[in-house]
Write a protein that holds these residues in place. Structure first.
Motif, PDB file in Angstrom:
ATOM      1  N   MET A 385       0.804  -1.218   0.000  1.00 12.42           N
ATOM      2  CA  MET A 385       0.000   0.000   0.000  1.00 12.42           C
ATOM      3  C   MET A 385       0.837   1.268   0.000  1.00 12.42           C
ATOM      4  SD  MET A 385      -3.444  -0.689   2.192  1.00 12.42           S
ATOM      5  CE  MET A 385      -4.241   0.626   1.269  1.00 12.42           C
ATOM      6  N   ILE A 386       2.072   1.184   0.512  1.00 11.11           N
ATOM      7  CA  ILE A 386       2.933   2.373   0.517  1.00 11.11           C
ATOM      8  C   ILE A 386       4.079   2.222  -0.462  1.00 11.11           C
ATOM      9  CG2 ILE A 386       2.294   3.123   2.832  1.00 11.11           C
ATOM     10  CD1 ILE A 386       4.804   1.828   3.906  1.00 11.11           C
ATOM     11  N   ASP A 387       3.894   1.338  -1.448  1.00 10.73           N
ATOM     12  CA  ASP A 387       4.820   1.204  -2.580  1.00 10.73           C
ATOM     13  C   ASP A 387       6.226   0.795  -2.173  1.00 10.73           C
ATOM     14  OD1 ASP A 387       2.870   1.883  -4.505  1.00 10.73           O
ATOM     15  OD2 ASP A 387       3.177   4.016  -4.108  1.00 10.73           O
ATOM     16  N   LEU A 388       6.337  -0.030  -1.150  1.00  7.99           N
ATOM     17  CA  LEU A 388       7.645  -0.576  -0.805  1.00  7.99           C
ATOM     18  C   LEU A 388       7.892  -1.844  -1.619  1.00  7.99           C
ATOM     19  CD1 LEU A 388       7.632  -0.228   3.091  1.00  7.99           C
ATOM     20  CD2 LEU A 388       8.857   1.197   1.440  1.00  7.99           C
ATOM     21  N   PRO A 389       9.124  -2.076  -2.058  1.00  3.71           N
ATOM     22  CA  PRO A 389       9.429  -3.289  -2.813  1.00  3.71           C
ATOM     23  C   PRO A 389       9.552  -4.481  -1.884  1.00  3.71           C
ATOM     24  CG  PRO A 389      11.421  -2.021  -2.493  1.00  3.71           C
ATOM     25  CD  PRO A 389      10.303  -1.184  -1.920  1.00  3.71           C
ATOM     26  N   PRO A 390       9.430  -5.697  -2.406  1.00  4.22           N
ATOM     27  CA  PRO A 390       9.543  -6.882  -1.552  1.00  4.22           C
ATOM     28  C   PRO A 390      10.874  -6.981  -0.828  1.00  4.22           C
ATOM     29  CG  PRO A 390       8.550  -7.463  -3.638  1.00  4.22           C
ATOM     30  CD  PRO A 390       9.025  -6.053  -3.776  1.00  4.22           C
ATOM     31  N   ASP A 391      11.953  -6.489  -1.440  1.00  2.08           N
ATOM     32  CA  ASP A 391      13.249  -6.610  -0.774  1.00  2.08           C
ATOM     33  C   ASP A 391      13.435  -5.600   0.351  1.00  2.08           C
ATOM     34  OD1 ASP A 391      13.650  -4.279  -2.184  1.00  2.08           O
ATOM     35  OD2 ASP A 391      15.365  -5.003  -3.342  1.00  2.08           O
ATOM     36  N   TYR A 392      12.397  -4.812   0.627  1.00  3.17           N
ATOM     37  CA  TYR A 392      12.466  -3.896   1.761  1.00  3.17           C
ATOM     38  C   TYR A 392      12.740  -4.643   3.056  1.00  3.17           C
ATOM     39  CZ  TYR A 392      10.800  -0.827   5.505  1.00  3.17           C
ATOM     40  OH  TYR A 392      10.703  -0.103   6.661  1.00  3.17           O
ATOM     41  N   VAL A 393      12.156  -5.837   3.214  1.00 10.04           N
ATOM     42  CA  VAL A 393      12.347  -6.563   4.463  1.00 10.04           C
ATOM     43  C   VAL A 393      13.787  -7.031   4.632  1.00 10.04           C
ATOM     44  CG1 VAL A 393       9.957  -7.263   4.719  1.00 10.04           C
ATOM     45  CG2 VAL A 393      11.519  -8.703   3.433  1.00 10.04           C
ATOM     46  N   ILE A 394      14.509  -7.149   3.517  1.00  7.36           N
ATOM     47  CA  ILE A 394      15.932  -7.463   3.593  1.00  7.36           C
ATOM     48  C   ILE A 394      16.728  -6.211   3.945  1.00  7.36           C
ATOM     49  CG2 ILE A 394      17.948  -8.264   2.307  1.00  7.36           C
ATOM     50  CD1 ILE A 394      16.057  -9.839   0.511  1.00  7.36           C
ATOM     51  N   ASN A 395      16.335  -5.088   3.337  1.00  5.78           N
ATOM     52  CA  ASN A 395      17.133  -3.866   3.422  1.00  5.78           C
ATOM     53  C   ASN A 395      16.725  -2.932   4.539  1.00  5.78           C
ATOM     54  OD1 ASN A 395      18.522  -4.684   1.065  1.00  5.78           O
ATOM     55  ND2 ASN A 395      16.931  -3.785  -0.233  1.00  5.78           N
ATOM     56  N   ARG A 396      15.588  -3.177   5.142  1.00  7.76           N
ATOM     57  CA  ARG A 396      15.072  -2.218   6.118  1.00  7.76           C
ATOM     58  C   ARG A 396      16.072  -1.907   7.214  1.00  7.76           C
ATOM     59  NH1 ARG A 396      13.842  -2.095  11.900  1.00  7.76           N
ATOM     60  NH2 ARG A 396      11.966  -0.827  12.178  1.00  7.76           N
ATOM     61  N   ASN A 397      16.692  -2.910   7.809  1.00  4.88           N
ATOM     62  CA  ASN A 397      17.648  -2.642   8.878  1.00  4.88           C
ATOM     63  C   ASN A 397      18.883  -1.919   8.374  1.00  4.88           C
ATOM     64  OD1 ASN A 397      16.014  -3.644  10.864  1.00  4.88           O
ATOM     65  ND2 ASN A 397      17.147  -5.546  11.179  1.00  4.88           N
ATOM     66  N   ASP A 398      19.241  -2.136   7.109  1.00  5.28           N
ATOM     67  CA  ASP A 398      20.348  -1.381   6.528  1.00  5.28           C
ATOM     68  C   ASP A 398      20.004   0.103   6.447  1.00  5.28           C
ATOM     69  OD1 ASP A 398      21.841  -3.697   6.210  1.00  5.28           O
ATOM     70  OD2 ASP A 398      21.192  -4.016   4.143  1.00  5.28           O
ATOM     71  N   PHE A 399      18.742   0.400   6.145  1.00  9.94           N
ATOM     72  CA  PHE A 399      18.312   1.802   6.103  1.00  9.94           C
ATOM     73  C   PHE A 399      18.455   2.445   7.482  1.00  9.94           C
ATOM     74  CE2 PHE A 399      15.218   0.315   2.613  1.00  9.94           C
ATOM     75  CZ  PHE A 399      16.175   0.528   1.628  1.00  9.94           C
ATOM     76  N   ILE A 400      18.086   1.692   8.513  1.00 11.19           N
ATOM     77  CA  ILE A 400      18.238   2.197   9.877  1.00 11.19           C
ATOM     78  C   ILE A 400      19.718   2.439  10.189  1.00 11.19           C
ATOM     79  CG2 ILE A 400      17.971   1.620  12.326  1.00 11.19           C
ATOM     80  CD1 ILE A 400      15.317   2.257  11.159  1.00 11.19           C
ATOM     81  N   GLU A 401      20.552   1.459   9.898  1.00 11.81           N
ATOM     82  CA  GLU A 401      21.981   1.557  10.211  1.00 11.81           C
ATOM     83  C   GLU A 401      22.665   2.680   9.438  1.00 11.81           C
ATOM     84  OE1 GLU A 401      23.354   0.232  12.588  1.00 11.81           O
ATOM     85  OE2 GLU A 401      22.514  -1.759  13.020  1.00 11.81           O
ATOM     86  N   ALA A 402      22.140   3.009   8.263  1.00  9.47           N
ATOM     87  CA  ALA A 402      22.785   4.024   7.422  1.00  9.47           C
ATOM     88  C   ALA A 402      22.571   5.441   7.926  1.00  9.47           C
ATOM     89  CB  ALA A 402      22.268   3.898   5.989  1.00  9.47           C
ATOM     90  N   VAL A 403      21.627   5.652   8.816  1.00  9.62           N
ATOM     91  CA  VAL A 403      21.363   6.997   9.329  1.00  9.62           C
ATOM     92  C   VAL A 403      22.504   7.433  10.236  1.00  9.62           C
ATOM     93  CG1 VAL A 403      19.795   8.411  10.702  1.00  9.62           C
ATOM     94  CG2 VAL A 403      18.872   6.661   9.173  1.00  9.62           C
ATOM     95  N   THR A 404      23.067   8.580   9.957  1.00 11.85           N
ATOM     96  CA  THR A 404      24.197   9.091  10.734  1.00 11.85           C
ATOM     97  C   THR A 404      23.717  10.096  11.772  1.00 11.85           C
ATOM     98  OG1 THR A 404      24.637  10.980   9.276  1.00 11.85           O
ATOM     99  CG2 THR A 404      25.640   8.854   8.681  1.00 11.85           C
ATOM    100  N   LEU A 405      24.602  10.411  12.707  1.00 12.12           N
ATOM    101  CA  LEU A 405      24.269  11.415  13.717  1.00 12.12           C
ATOM    102  C   LEU A 405      24.050  12.771  13.070  1.00 12.12           C
ATOM    103  CD1 LEU A 405      23.858  11.729  16.757  1.00 12.12           C
ATOM    104  CD2 LEU A 405      26.282  12.362  16.947  1.00 12.12           C
ATOM    105  N   ASP A 406      24.802  13.075  12.024  1.00 15.82           N
ATOM    106  CA  ASP A 406      24.583  14.333  11.301  1.00 15.82           C
ATOM    107  C   ASP A 406      23.188  14.352  10.675  1.00 15.82           C
ATOM    108  OD1 ASP A 406      27.054  15.341  11.944  1.00 15.82           O
ATOM    109  OD2 ASP A 406      27.999  14.766  10.046  1.00 15.82           O
ATOM    110  N   ASP A 407      22.761  13.216  10.106  1.00 16.31           N
ATOM    111  CA  ASP A 407      21.409  13.129   9.553  1.00 16.31           C
ATOM    112  C   ASP A 407      20.368  13.398  10.632  1.00 16.31           C
ATOM    113  OD1 ASP A 407      22.376  12.335   7.026  1.00 16.31           O
ATOM    114  OD2 ASP A 407      22.306  10.205   7.562  1.00 16.31           O
ATOM    115  N   ILE A 408      20.549  12.744  11.759  1.00 13.47           N
ATOM    116  CA  ILE A 408      19.607  12.881  12.867  1.00 13.47           C
ATOM    117  C   ILE A 408      19.467  14.335  13.286  1.00 13.47           C
ATOM    118  CG2 ILE A 408      19.306  12.426  15.345  1.00 13.47           C
ATOM    119  CD1 ILE A 408      18.472  10.052  13.731  1.00 13.47           C
ATOM    120  N   ASN A 409      20.575  14.986  13.499  1.00 16.94           N
ATOM    121  CA  ASN A 409      20.523  16.344  14.029  1.00 16.94           C
ATOM    122  C   ASN A 409      19.997  17.337  12.997  1.00 16.94           C
ATOM    123  OD1 ASN A 409      21.461  15.350  16.433  1.00 16.94           O
ATOM    124  ND2 ASN A 409      23.606  15.785  15.991  1.00 16.94           N
ATOM    125  N   ARG A 410      20.288  17.097  11.716  1.00 17.10           N
ATOM    126  CA  ARG A 410      19.725  17.953  10.667  1.00 17.10           C
ATOM    127  C   ARG A 410      18.209  17.770  10.590  1.00 17.10           C
ATOM    128  NH1 ARG A 410      18.149  16.441   5.882  1.00 17.10           N
ATOM    129  NH2 ARG A 410      19.345  14.482   5.974  1.00 17.10           N
TER     130      ARG A 410
END
Length: 436
Positions: A385-410
């Motif tokens: 429903m939100i247009d995520l691809p099937p491999d999202y479940v493989i990559n989802r945690n990588d997306f979390i890990e890729a967020v940097t402290l600079d990203d967070i604060n911005r």
């Protein structure tokens, strides 16, 4: 046509086992698309069906029609009365549920392999040929009206209704999907058939199937189950801007404890910065006793039993919201501390330790969601429903890990707007008055 899209290897810590999930995309001969996971180890099938639109498609003056219609689908269909339908369903040990939300009509089914065809034939009857008998309509209408009356005495419901009305005005998001006493009392049998025609259409259909079934079997099953629904529905409502400025709205209500719903505009689910916002929300208010708001408002000051924040990316608007309850004497202080913590995160961001802790939790808990056929089916249909691809479940945690402290604060500086927070407070708060 079948196409294997991804093999998902998820460590399910709860059972200390490794689950391999093959998501297969199926397109039936009638053009119905679905995601399928074959899991023959347990003899049952979970089916999740979603239709986009739902209560947002209620016609002017007919608020509550889709919600009432959803409550009536099981109340008699084909040549069966409501009691006959329920008796037949129970005899097949099948479970069906039908629920209306702002943007989604949800249909869930769990059926045993041995009864699958009979159970899904019964579900088809409910979906395609509901009766909406007058007796059933009056019975379910009474249930809805009872819920509306109960909501009118619930401080949290009162706060939510006032917040939505102020934020979204005459957009469907501005009113409760249950409707009002007046609108529900005015709904007719023909309104039910019209709501059914508008909400259950193949152009806004999403399906996932998990369990003891092959991908080859799913296409014909879906054509039989859903192929006779209308091809297209009416236009969806437009997007709507969040319409509340910062401030306080006090609603007088005789209770020793005030409740507050608060928030401002949020972030879209498909925004590149959504995962940073997700982590920010976890640290600020979604992380239970580990969150900053719980630490500052409850643990340090004892102003509440609980406070939380949450991201709400709806289809036509997005918000960042929170809830808190406190005594009438202390709710003003709780609001002050909440706004201060909002500002502290916006101005100073979070620490590297907070980020690491949040990542550990968010990546660790994700596989635990895939702990059953129904759970997997629900996750998959939500992804569609939100247009995520099937491999999202493989990559989802990588997306979390890729967020940097600079990203967070911005992103914290952009997302969190303490001056824009609006608090709708229901109760008899001391030292607190409406600002507008």
């Amino acid at each position: 046509m079948l196409r294997i899209l991804a093999t998902l290897c998820l460590t399910v810590f709860a059972s200390a086992a490794r689950a391999e999930i093959d998501i297969v995309e199926v397109t039936s001969s009638g053009g119905i698309e679905a995601w399928v996971v074959e899991e023959p180890s347990i003899p049952f099938v979970a089916l999740e069906i979603r239709f986009r639109g739902s209560a947002s498609l209620d016609l002017p003056g007919k608020r509550g029609a889709t919600n009432l219609m959803a409550g009536l689908i099981e109340e008699g269909s084909g040549d069966m009365t409501a009691q006959e339908f329920q008796t037949a369903r129970e005899a097949l040990a099948a479970q069906f549920s039908f629920r209306a939300f702002d943007d989604t009509l949800s249909i869930s089914a769990q059926v045993l392999t041995e009864n699958r065809d009979e159970a899904l034939a019964l579900l088809r009857q409910a979906l395609i040929t509901p009766n909406f008998d007058q007796d059933a309509l009056e019975r379910v209408r009474a249930q809805v009206l009872s819920g509306i009356a109960s909501d009118a005495k619930d401080p949290n419901r009162i706060a939510g209704a006032a917040f939505d009305a102020a934020a979204f005005g005459d957009h469907p998001y501005g009113t409760a999907i249950d409707g009002t006493v007046e609108s529900v009392n005015a709904l007719t049998q023909e309104d039910m058939f019209e709501a059914h025609r508008n909400a259950l259409t193949r152009d806004r259909l999403y399906v996932s199937v998990v369990g003891d079934i092959t991908a080859d079997e799913v296409g014909p099953l879906l054509d039989t189950l859903l192929g006779d629904l209308p091809a297209e529905g009416p236009p969806l409502p437009p997007d709507v801007a969040f319409g509340l400025d910062g401030g306080v709205t006090v609603i007088d209500f005789n209770t020793p404890q005030s409740v507050a719903l608060f928030g401002h505009v949020g972030i879209k689910r498909n925004d590149d910065d959504f995962f940073a916002a997700y982590i920010i929300n976890q640290v600020l208010g979604a992380g239970g006793f580990e969150s900053r708001l719980m630490e500052e408002v409850r643990e340090k000051r004892g102003l509440t039993y609980g406070i939380s924040s949450f991201l709400v990316p709806k289809f036509h608007a997005e918000m960042m919201l929170g809830r808190v309850a406190s005594s009438n004497a202390t709710i003003a202080e709780a609001i002050e501390v909440t706004r201060a913590e909002w500002a502290r995160m916006a101005n100073d961001g979070m620490t590297a330790e907070e980020l690491a802790t949040a990542k550990t939790y968010l990546t660790g808990e994700y596989p635990l969601r895939f702990d059953g056929n129904s759970e997997i089916a629900e996750i998959m249909v939500g992804m569609q429903m939100i247009d995520l691809p099937p491999d999202y479940v493989i990559n989802r945690n990588d997306f979390i890990e890729a967020v940097t402290l600079d990203d967070i604060n911005r992103v914290a500086a952009e997302l969190l707007r303490p001056d824009d927070l609006h608090f709708v407070v229901v109760g008899k708060p001391a030292d607190l008055v409406s600002t507008q």
